[in-house]
Design a protein around this motif. Structure first.
Motif, mmCIF file in Angstrom:
data_model
loop_
_atom_site.group_PDB
_atom_site.id
_atom_site.type_symbol
_atom_site.label_atom_id
_atom_site.label_comp_id
_atom_site.label_asym_id
_atom_site.label_seq_id
_atom_site.Cartn_x
_atom_site.Cartn_y
_atom_site.Cartn_z
ATOM 1 N N LEU A 1 -6.219 13.548 0.602
ATOM 2 C CA LEU A 1 -6.239 12.666 1.351
ATOM 3 C C LEU A 1 -5.623 12.556 2.554
ATOM 4 O O LEU A 1 -6.058 12.389 3.858
ATOM 5 N N SER A 2 -4.374 12.977 2.658
ATOM 6 C CA SER A 2 -3.440 13.108 3.579
ATOM 7 C C SER A 2 -4.040 14.068 4.958
ATOM 8 O O SER A 2 -4.019 13.832 5.805
ATOM 9 N N ARG A 3 -4.446 15.164 4.069
ATOM 10 C CA ARG A 3 -4.824 16.477 5.297
ATOM 11 C C ARG A 3 -6.234 15.865 5.733
ATOM 12 O O ARG A 3 -6.486 16.021 6.904
ATOM 13 N N ALA A 4 -7.144 15.361 5.094
ATOM 14 C CA ALA A 4 -8.368 15.002 5.356
ATOM 15 C C ALA A 4 -8.390 13.722 6.464
ATOM 16 O O ALA A 4 -8.997 13.604 7.669
ATOM 17 N N PHE A 5 -7.480 12.815 6.459
ATOM 18 C CA PHE A 5 -7.296 11.687 7.174
ATOM 19 C C PHE A 5 -6.829 12.109 8.368
ATOM 20 O O PHE A 5 -7.092 11.689 9.405
ATOM 21 N N LYS A 6 -5.591 12.794 8.570
ATOM 22 C CA LYS A 6 -5.111 13.431 9.667
ATOM 23 C C LYS A 6 -5.935 14.112 10.427
ATOM 24 O O LYS A 6 -5.816 13.989 11.541
ATOM 25 N N LEU B 1 0.746 -1.094 0.022
ATOM 26 C CA LEU B 1 -0.002 0.116 -0.081
ATOM 27 C C LEU B 1 0.822 1.033 0.014
ATOM 28 O O LEU B 1 1.854 1.314 0.718
ATOM 29 N N SER B 2 0.443 2.332 -0.617
ATOM 30 C CA SER B 2 1.099 3.545 -0.782
ATOM 31 C C SER B 2 0.016 4.353 -0.642
ATOM 32 O O SER B 2 -1.301 4.447 -0.725
ATOM 33 N N LEU B 3 0.517 5.802 0.021
ATOM 34 C CA LEU B 3 -0.431 7.003 -0.363
ATOM 35 C C LEU B 3 -1.136 7.406 -1.590
ATOM 36 O O LEU B 3 -2.333 7.303 -1.751
ATOM 37 N N GLU B 4 -0.120 7.197 -2.479
ATOM 38 C CA GLU B 4 -0.506 7.606 -3.814
ATOM 39 C C GLU B 4 -1.641 6.535 -4.323
ATOM 40 O O GLU B 4 -2.578 6.781 -4.904
ATOM 41 N N GLY B 5 -1.323 5.117 -3.914
ATOM 42 C CA GLY B 5 -2.308 4.081 -4.412
ATOM 43 C C GLY B 5 -3.664 4.386 -3.792
ATOM 44 O O GLY B 5 -4.840 4.069 -4.481
ATOM 45 N N ILE B 6 -3.705 4.700 -2.426
ATOM 46 C CA ILE B 6 -5.008 4.910 -1.833
ATOM 47 C C ILE B 6 -5.779 5.934 -2.427
ATOM 48 O O ILE B 6 -6.905 5.872 -2.708
ATOM 49 N N LEU C 1 -0.149 6.743 6.334
ATOM 50 C CA LEU C 1 0.822 5.560 6.550
ATOM 51 C C LEU C 1 0.938 5.187 8.120
ATOM 52 O O LEU C 1 1.462 3.837 8.132
ATOM 53 N N ASP C 2 1.061 5.946 8.910
ATOM 54 C CA ASP C 2 0.973 5.741 10.399
ATOM 55 C C ASP C 2 -0.134 4.718 10.620
ATOM 56 O O ASP C 2 0.147 3.783 11.139
ATOM 57 N N ARG C 3 -1.113 4.715 10.114
ATOM 58 C CA ARG C 3 -2.225 3.820 10.157
ATOM 59 C C ARG C 3 -2.023 2.385 9.566
ATOM 60 O O ARG C 3 -2.177 1.449 10.203
#
Length: 353
Positions: free
Chosen positions: A284-289, A268-273, A297-299
């Motif tokens: 995605l990164s901002r909203a998830f955090k 899995l990668s951030l780009e792939g998700i 990636l921490d999850r």
């Protein structure tokens, strides 16, 4: 002389301000009074004051709306706000981005004159390095402000083509009107002013989106080149806002968490998700955090480590097999991540049994 307009629905209050101000000492003159926001805007249009002193609570167009209109239509005007004690906390929040100062009623002579002195100093600084309006005659200033307002409206409407067309029209007007010896200074000041305008429109229309666009930092050789460069920049801002709006609509974070929970053992990668959910990785990164307190990636790492600990300590699986089942093909890397996460190596975990 700097022209001052006073707006207050109480005649005695206007008179107090007039009597307290050391106008000549500050190079100022009170050129008009208005008893409400609507009349105040009309006089701003007619008299072109550099400074407006206004109360907040008035019939019709109140102070909050008046400030917003002044900020949008007459950004060069300095504003001093007066308010009663009960309004002060709210007022401070409402006007902090625009007003030069806010004064408690009853107005204190020393405080008023200190503010007037600061206004005069700021005007001098602007005269030397600031707004393009300082270099324009009255007809050109009026044309510029009209174009500026139309550009702002098209930015709010997220209309890239119309914003670009208004920029080009403004550029042609300035090319015809600005003397050669002022050209460089006017291009620089105009570009700075319009970039600030776009920033305001971006915040209003799309929250953080405008901040994601790199601001051009250059001096264009002509107004036409400036219009082309700013047109590209404005289009980028609008694209980011539109993308952000689409992302807000379609991104379901519960679905993202379920997806990660069901696929964390796979590569899995951030780009792939992000690609799976048709959003940008930044969004995605901002909203998830913001929603979970963890990065994506921490999850993924946390779920993998919890699974690895179970496989090694509970199921007594060989470490290499456990690493592979948790998505780690590189055993050395798996050891490093495990040690960082738990403070012990997989082997030490096994020995603790």
């Amino acid at each position: 002389m700097l022209k001052v307009l006073i707006i207050d629905d109480e005649p005695w209050s206007r008179q107090v301000v007039k009597s307290l101000g050391a106008w000549e000492e500050h190079g100022m003159q009170v050129i008009g009074e208005a008893e409400d926001g609507i009349e105040g805007l009309e006089l701003v249009e007619e008299l072109h004051p550099e400074i407006v002193i206004t109360d907040m609570r008035m019939p019709g167009l109140d102070g909050v709306e008046l400030l917003e209109r002044l900020k949008r239509q007459y950004p060069e005007v300095q504003i001093i706000v007066m308010s009663g004690y009960d309004d002060f906390v709210y007022l401070k929040q409402a006007i902090r981005s625009k007003a030069v100062e806010y004064l408690l009623k009853p107005v204190d002579r020393a405080e008023l004159n200190n503010v007037l002195s600061e206004c005069a100093k700021e005007r001098e600084r602007q005269r030397l390095t600031g707004s393009p309006l300082m270099l324009m005659d009255q007809p050109l200033m009026e044309h510029y402000l009209a174009y500026r307002q139309r550009i702002y409206e098209q930015l709010l409407a997220l209309n890239k083509q119309a914003a670009r067309e208004e920029l080009e029209k403004l550029a042609r007007e300035l090319e015809r009107s600005v003397p050669q010896h002022q050209l460089e200074a006017m291009i620089e000041r105009t570009a700075r002013d319009l970039l600030l305008l776009a920033g305001e429109a971006g915040k209003t229309s799309g929250g953080l989106a405008a901040a994601d666009a790199d601001t051009p930092d250059k001096l264009w050789p002509s107004f036409q080149a400036m219009a082309a460069g700013l047109g590209d920049h404005f289009s980028e801002i609008i694209n980011l806002i539109l993308e952000q709006r689409r992302n807000r609509i379609r991104l379901d974070l519960a679905e993202v968490e379920d997806y990660i929970g069901g696929h964390f053992q796979e590569p899995l990668s951030l780009e792939g998700i992000a690609a799976h959910f048709l959003v940008t990785k930044e969004h995605l990164s901002r909203a998830f955090k913001a929603a979970t307190g963890e990065t994506v990636l921490d999850r993924v790492t946390r779920l993998r480590m919890e699974k690895a600990r179970e496989l090694i300590a509970v199921r007594d699986m060989p470490i290499k097999d456990a690493a592979g089942l948790c998505g780690y093909e590189d055993l050395a890397y798996f050891y490093r991540v495990f040690k960082k996460h738990f403070g012990i190596t997989p082997g030490e975990l096994r020995n603790e049994k």
